[in-house]
Enzyme design. Sequence first.
Site, PDB file in Angstrom:
ATOM      1  N   CYS A 154      17.284  -8.284 -58.030  1.00  0.00           N
ATOM      2  CA  CYS A 154      16.022  -8.158 -57.696  1.00  0.00           C
ATOM      3  C   CYS A 154      15.240  -9.633 -57.579  1.00  0.00           C
ATOM      4  O   CYS A 154      14.432  -9.862 -56.345  1.00  0.00           O
ATOM      5  CB  CYS A 154      15.215  -7.515 -58.487  1.00  0.00           C
ATOM      6  N   HIS A 267       7.799  -8.251 -59.682  1.00  0.00           N
ATOM      7  CA  HIS A 267       8.313  -9.376 -60.377  1.00  0.00           C
ATOM      8  C   HIS A 267       7.517 -10.523 -59.424  1.00  0.00           C
ATOM      9  O   HIS A 267       6.997 -10.421 -58.225  1.00  0.00           O
ATOM     10  CB  HIS A 267       9.632  -9.575 -59.691  1.00  0.00           C
TER      11      HIS A 267
HETATM   12  N1  LIG Z   1      15.324  -1.641 -61.414  1.00  0.00           N
HETATM   13  C1  LIG Z   1      15.551  -2.951 -60.846  1.00  0.00           C
HETATM   14  O1  LIG Z   1      14.457  -3.609 -60.279  1.00  0.00           O
HETATM   15  C2  LIG Z   1      16.910  -3.289 -60.007  1.00  0.00           C
HETATM   16  C3  LIG Z   1      16.935  -4.291 -59.093  1.00  0.00           C
HETATM   17  C4  LIG Z   1      18.363  -4.478 -58.523  1.00  0.00           C
HETATM   18  C5  LIG Z   1      19.341  -3.689 -59.091  1.00  0.00           C
HETATM   19  N2  LIG Z   1      19.224  -2.861 -59.900  1.00  0.00           N
HETATM   20  C6  LIG Z   1      20.579  -2.091 -60.504  1.00  0.00           C
HETATM   21  O2  LIG Z   1      20.315  -0.645 -60.088  1.00  0.00           O
HETATM   22  C7  LIG Z   1      21.256  -0.154 -60.780  1.00  0.00           C
HETATM   23  C8  LIG Z   1      20.122   1.017 -61.512  1.00  0.00           C
HETATM   24  O3  LIG Z   1      19.127   0.640 -61.951  1.00  0.00           O
HETATM   25  P1  LIG Z   1      17.774   1.541 -62.482  1.00  0.00           P
HETATM   26  O4  LIG Z   1      16.668   0.436 -63.064  1.00  0.00           O
HETATM   27  O5  LIG Z   1      17.377   2.539 -61.428  1.00  0.00           O
HETATM   28  O6  LIG Z   1      18.409   2.301 -63.912  1.00  0.00           O
HETATM   29  P2  LIG Z   1      17.885   3.591 -64.393  1.00  0.00           P
HETATM   30  O7  LIG Z   1      16.596   3.872 -64.116  1.00  0.00           O
HETATM   31  O8  LIG Z   1      18.178   3.448 -66.009  1.00  0.00           O
HETATM   32  O9  LIG Z   1      18.622   4.832 -63.885  1.00  0.00           O
HETATM   33  C9  LIG Z   1      20.130   4.776 -64.096  1.00  0.00           C
HETATM   34  C10 LIG Z   1      20.692   6.039 -63.028  1.00  0.00           C
HETATM   35  O10 LIG Z   1      22.288   5.878 -63.160  1.00  0.00           O
HETATM   36  C11 LIG Z   1      22.485   7.207 -63.636  1.00  0.00           C
HETATM   37  N3  LIG Z   1      23.797   6.906 -64.276  1.00  0.00           N
HETATM   38  C12 LIG Z   1      24.002   6.070 -65.370  1.00  0.00           C
HETATM   39  N4  LIG Z   1      25.184   6.444 -65.612  1.00  0.00           N
HETATM   40  C13 LIG Z   1      26.078   7.120 -65.031  1.00  0.00           C
HETATM   41  C14 LIG Z   1      27.172   7.853 -65.023  1.00  0.00           C
HETATM   42  N5  LIG Z   1      28.103   7.162 -65.706  1.00  0.00           N
HETATM   43  N6  LIG Z   1      27.553   8.589 -64.142  1.00  0.00           N
HETATM   44  C15 LIG Z   1      26.744   8.804 -63.365  1.00  0.00           C
HETATM   45  N7  LIG Z   1      25.421   8.513 -63.052  1.00  0.00           N
HETATM   46  C16 LIG Z   1      24.978   7.442 -64.146  1.00  0.00           C
HETATM   47  C17 LIG Z   1      21.667   7.636 -64.372  1.00  0.00           C
HETATM   48  O11 LIG Z   1      21.655   9.174 -64.444  1.00  0.00           O
HETATM   49  P3  LIG Z   1      21.222  10.088 -65.719  1.00  0.00           P
HETATM   50  O12 LIG Z   1      19.361   9.963 -65.462  1.00  0.00           O
HETATM   51  O13 LIG Z   1      21.761  11.270 -65.412  1.00  0.00           O
HETATM   52  O14 LIG Z   1      21.269   9.223 -66.839  1.00  0.00           O
HETATM   53  C18 LIG Z   1      20.369   7.350 -63.497  1.00  0.00           C
HETATM   54  O15 LIG Z   1      20.290   8.279 -62.476  1.00  0.00           O
HETATM   55  C19 LIG Z   1      21.578  -1.052 -61.972  1.00  0.00           C
HETATM   56  O16 LIG Z   1      22.857  -1.254 -61.788  1.00  0.00           O
HETATM   57  C20 LIG Z   1      20.545  -2.022 -61.956  1.00  0.00           C
HETATM   58  O17 LIG Z   1      21.025  -3.204 -62.227  1.00  0.00           O
HETATM   59  C21 LIG Z   1      18.078  -2.306 -60.509  1.00  0.00           C
END
Ligand SMILES: NC(=O)c1ccc[n+]([C@@H]2O[C@H](COP(=O)([O-])OP(=O)(O)OC[C@H]3O[C@@H](n4cnc5c(N)ncnc54)[C@H](OP(=O)(O)O)[C@@H]3O)[C@@H](O)[C@H]2O)c1
Length: 364
Positions: A154, A267
């Site tokens: 990000c 950010h």
């Molecule tokens: N947030 C940011 O600013 C940002 C920016 C760039 C990249 N990212 C990347 O994007 C990804 C998600 O981030 P987020 O902020 O959205 O996280 P989050 O809010 O914690 O959500 C995680 C998601 O992944 C699912 N998940 C986790 N483990 C899983 C599994 N084993 N099988 C299937 N689904 C699974 C969860 O499902 P459940 O609800 O069922 O647990 C939920 O839908 C990460 O790789 C992060 O590094 C985030």
Amino acid sequence: MAPLFLARRFLYVPPIHHPKGTRTMGYKVVVAGATGNVGREMLNILAERQFPVDEIAALASRRSLGTECSFGDKTLTTQDLDTFDFTGWDIALFAIGSEATEKYAPKAAKAGCVVIDNSSLYRYDPDVPLVVPEVNPEAVDGYAKKNIIANPNCSTAQMVVALKPLHDRARIKRVVVSTYQSVSGSGKDAMDELWDQTKGMYVPGQEKEPDVYPKQIAFNVIPHIDKFMEDGSTKEEWKMVAETKKIVDPKIKVTATCVRVPVFVGHSEAINIEFEDFLDEDEARDILREAPGILVVDKREDGGYVTPVECVGDYATFISRIRQDSTIENGINLWCVSDNLRKGAALNAVQIAETLGNRVLQKG
Ligand SMILES: NC(=O)c1ccc[n+]([C@@H]2O[C@H](COP(=O)([O-])OP(=O)(O)OC[C@H]3O[C@@H](n4cnc5c(N)ncnc54)[C@H](OP(=O)(O)O)[C@@H]3O)[C@@H](O)[C@H]2O)c1
């Protein structure tokens, strides 16, 4: 503050649009991680931008089976990623973290579905393009080696949108960046931790110990994001260096200090840029005003700049505080703010899908 519609005009990638009745066939799109912060925004942005979707599947872990998610005015029921068959699906937007991505992305790619991944797993793989459509849209064409395209970190995404047009004009030698990163960048549990800890400061008996973060995040700042590297920097800082080189130019030197702050979404970055050629601050401002994806808000008066709360829900990367750095020969300082769940993740991923659609797949 610029109204939303104005900011959206500054997007580089034109959404895929079709006059009524001319559309042939749209895409079958999967959103993996649909119950998370980024996945939810992916569904919102696909709907907002009228991405030509013929069919859409919302996936998450088994824990969320049956959970409802919004897609425009429709409600989707979450399916289990573990048992999902990707055969016949065109594009999968992944936002599930590296560990789960390692298990499921190759499965989707092998089934012929192009994965656009938000985790850091494939970003540094030479056979996987790392794309910010305002900066290196042509890199999308290399997707076929693995059927995977990576979305950057990000903090990198918003920074390179600002660096690229300035680099084209005056060649960047070195960047010194300090970040002020919101808790939504660590997922939904981190947002809860900030909320609960803040409440716990005022309500006796509801104190909340640090869990997601190594120290208290409410009313505090933490100079540590991701794990420590051998040289004393953190992985988040290393990512900004490696990803800027891969996306913009391997010759650019970057040094970063990444800091978590008690902000829910958005950010911010203080960026110092040293160029090979002289670049006047007024010319830098003009270049950024014309640049895709950027909105300049830069008045030298109270409130004449953008703060994170104002960028939430928007598409643009906002640039303020553009000024000469008089301590070096060719230097500019600026302040860069963007919605990390949008340009830093979901919006960029949807823009990659649009770029892939416009340049390669050409459906819809
Ligand atoms: N947030 C940011 O600013 C940002 C920016 C760039 C990249 N990212 C990347 O994007 C990804 C998600 O981030 P987020 O902020 O959205 O996280 P989050 O809010 O914690 O959500 C995680 C998601 O992944 C699912 N998940 C986790 N483990 C899983 C599994 N084993 N099988 C299937 N689904 C699974 C969860 O499902 P459940 O609800 O069922 O647990 C939920 O839908 C990460 O790789 C992060 O590094 C985030």
